[in-house]
Design a protein around this motif. Sequence first.
Motif, PDB file in Angstrom:
ATOM      1  N   GLY A  50      77.590  87.830  35.655  1.00  0.00           N
ATOM      2  CA  GLY A  50      76.215  87.099  34.540  1.00  0.00           C
ATOM      3  C   GLY A  50      74.737  85.869  35.800  1.00  0.00           C
ATOM      4  N   GLY A 257      72.826  90.104  31.315  1.00  0.00           N
ATOM      5  CA  GLY A 257      74.124  88.805  32.558  1.00  0.00           C
ATOM      6  C   GLY A 257      73.484  87.708  30.965  1.00  0.00           C
ATOM      7  N   ALA A 261      77.141  87.370  29.511  1.00  0.00           N
ATOM      8  CA  ALA A 261      77.792  86.309  29.485  1.00  0.00           C
ATOM      9  C   ALA A 261      77.809  84.882  29.374  1.00  0.00           C
TER      10      ALA A 261
END
Length: 444
Positions: A50, A257, A261
Motif C-alpha cells: 500500500g 493502496g 491498505a
Amino acid sequence: MNKTLPLIATLATLAAYPAAAQDAAAPAEAAAAVSADVVYIFNTLLFLMGGFLVMWMAAGFAMLEAGLVRSKNVTTQLFKNISLFAIAGIMYWLIGYNLMYPGDGWTVQGVIGQIFSPKGLDAVGAGNAEDGYSAGSDFFFQLMFCATTASIVSGTLAERVKLWPFLIFTVILTGLIYPIEASWQWGGGFLSEMGFSDFAGSTLVHAAGGFAALAGAIVLGARTGKYRPDGRMQPMPGSNLALATLGTFILWLGWFGFNGASQLAIGSVSDAADVSRIFVNTNMAASGGAIAAIIVTQLLYGKIDLTMVLNGALAGLVAITAEPLTPTVFAAILIGGVGGALAVFVVPMLDKLKIDDVVGAIPVHLVAGIWGTMIVPATNEGTSFVTQAMGVAAVGAFVFVISFIVWTVLKATMGIRVSKEAEISGLDISEMGMEAYPDFVQAK
C-alpha cells in the motif's frame, strides 16, 4: 516411456478432487487459523505494498500538474513535487511520526524522538509477531499520507509562487501541521474519542491539504491576467492533457493502496474480503465521479471538458476515502458521483471569488473531502452528522488558520510571489534556469 501413465495420473487426480474439495470446505475458523507469524507477514506486506502504491501517487501528482500548467512552468512544478516528497520524508522521520503517535506523551524526546529513540524501524533481523506488523512498514505507509497532503498544495499555487517560501511551508506542513491534526484521530486524540470517522483521510489528508492550499491561494493572489478588470475570467489552458490524463490514471491506481491498505490488516479471511471490497468501492466511486463530470459539463457548457472529467474522477476517489468499506457498490457510485459533480460546480464559484486554483485541487480535495466525510453516517452506523461536522470544522479551522499565518509571515519577511516579469517569462527561467520544452518558443 508409457504414454498411458499421464492419463492414468490425470484420471486419479480428477477422481480424488471431490474429496479434496470436501476437505477444503472445512469450517472457516479452522481455515483462518493461521499463526501470529503469518498474520505479521501478511499485514506487513499490506502496509509495504500500500505504501509504494501511495508513493506512486507522487508521480501522478507530478504528471497531473505538469500537464495542467503552461509549458513555461513545467520544470518548476516537477521540481516542487520531487522536493516536497523528499522534505516530507525527512520531516516525518524527524518530528512528524512521533508527533502523530505521541505514545506516552509529547515530551522533547517524544516529539523529536527519531534522533534519540527511533521507533520507525525494528532492529536488524528482529520483529515481534505480537505487534501484528513491523514498525518500519507502519512508518513507511503513514509517511506516504503525509507527503500526499503536501502534494495537494503544490498545484493550487502553481505559476506564481517562489520556490523557497513554498519549500519552507512544506517543512512546517509535513513536520507540524499535518501530524498534529492527524493525531487527533489516528493517534488516539480527541476526535477519535468523540466518535469521528475518517477511514483513510478524506478530511485528515485531502481536506487538510485543501485548506492549506486555500489559505496560500488567498494570501498569494491570482496569476497575472487571470481575472480581467470587467470581472471575466481569462482561460489559461494547460500544456499537455496527455500528461494530465496519465497523472490521473496513476493517482487512480495508487488510490487502491491509499484506501485498501488503510484496512490495516489482511491476516484473516474477513480482512482479505474487506480489502477486496474497498478496492471495488474505490474504483466505482472514481467511475461515478468521472461520469458525473461528463454529464454536468455537457449540460452546463454544451461540450465535455476533459480536465473536469479528470478532476471528477479524482473527486470521486477523495469522496469515498472517508468510508470505502461499508457502502454498497451503488452507494459508492453515488458518493463518487456527487463528489465529481461538486468539483465541476465549485470551479466557477472560486473564479467568482477570484481565488486562482491552477489545477482544481480545492474543489477536488477540499470540497469533495468534506462531502465524503459528511456522508459517512449514511452508510456507517454509530457515527453522527454532528460529530462529523465537528471533526471537519476542527481540522479545517486549525489547518487554515495556521497555514494562513505561515503564508502571511513568509509574505511579509521574504516574499512569496515572483515578480510580474518573472511570471510572464515563466518560472522555469526565473526560478530554475531551465525549460521543460527548450525547443519551443513560448508565446507570452
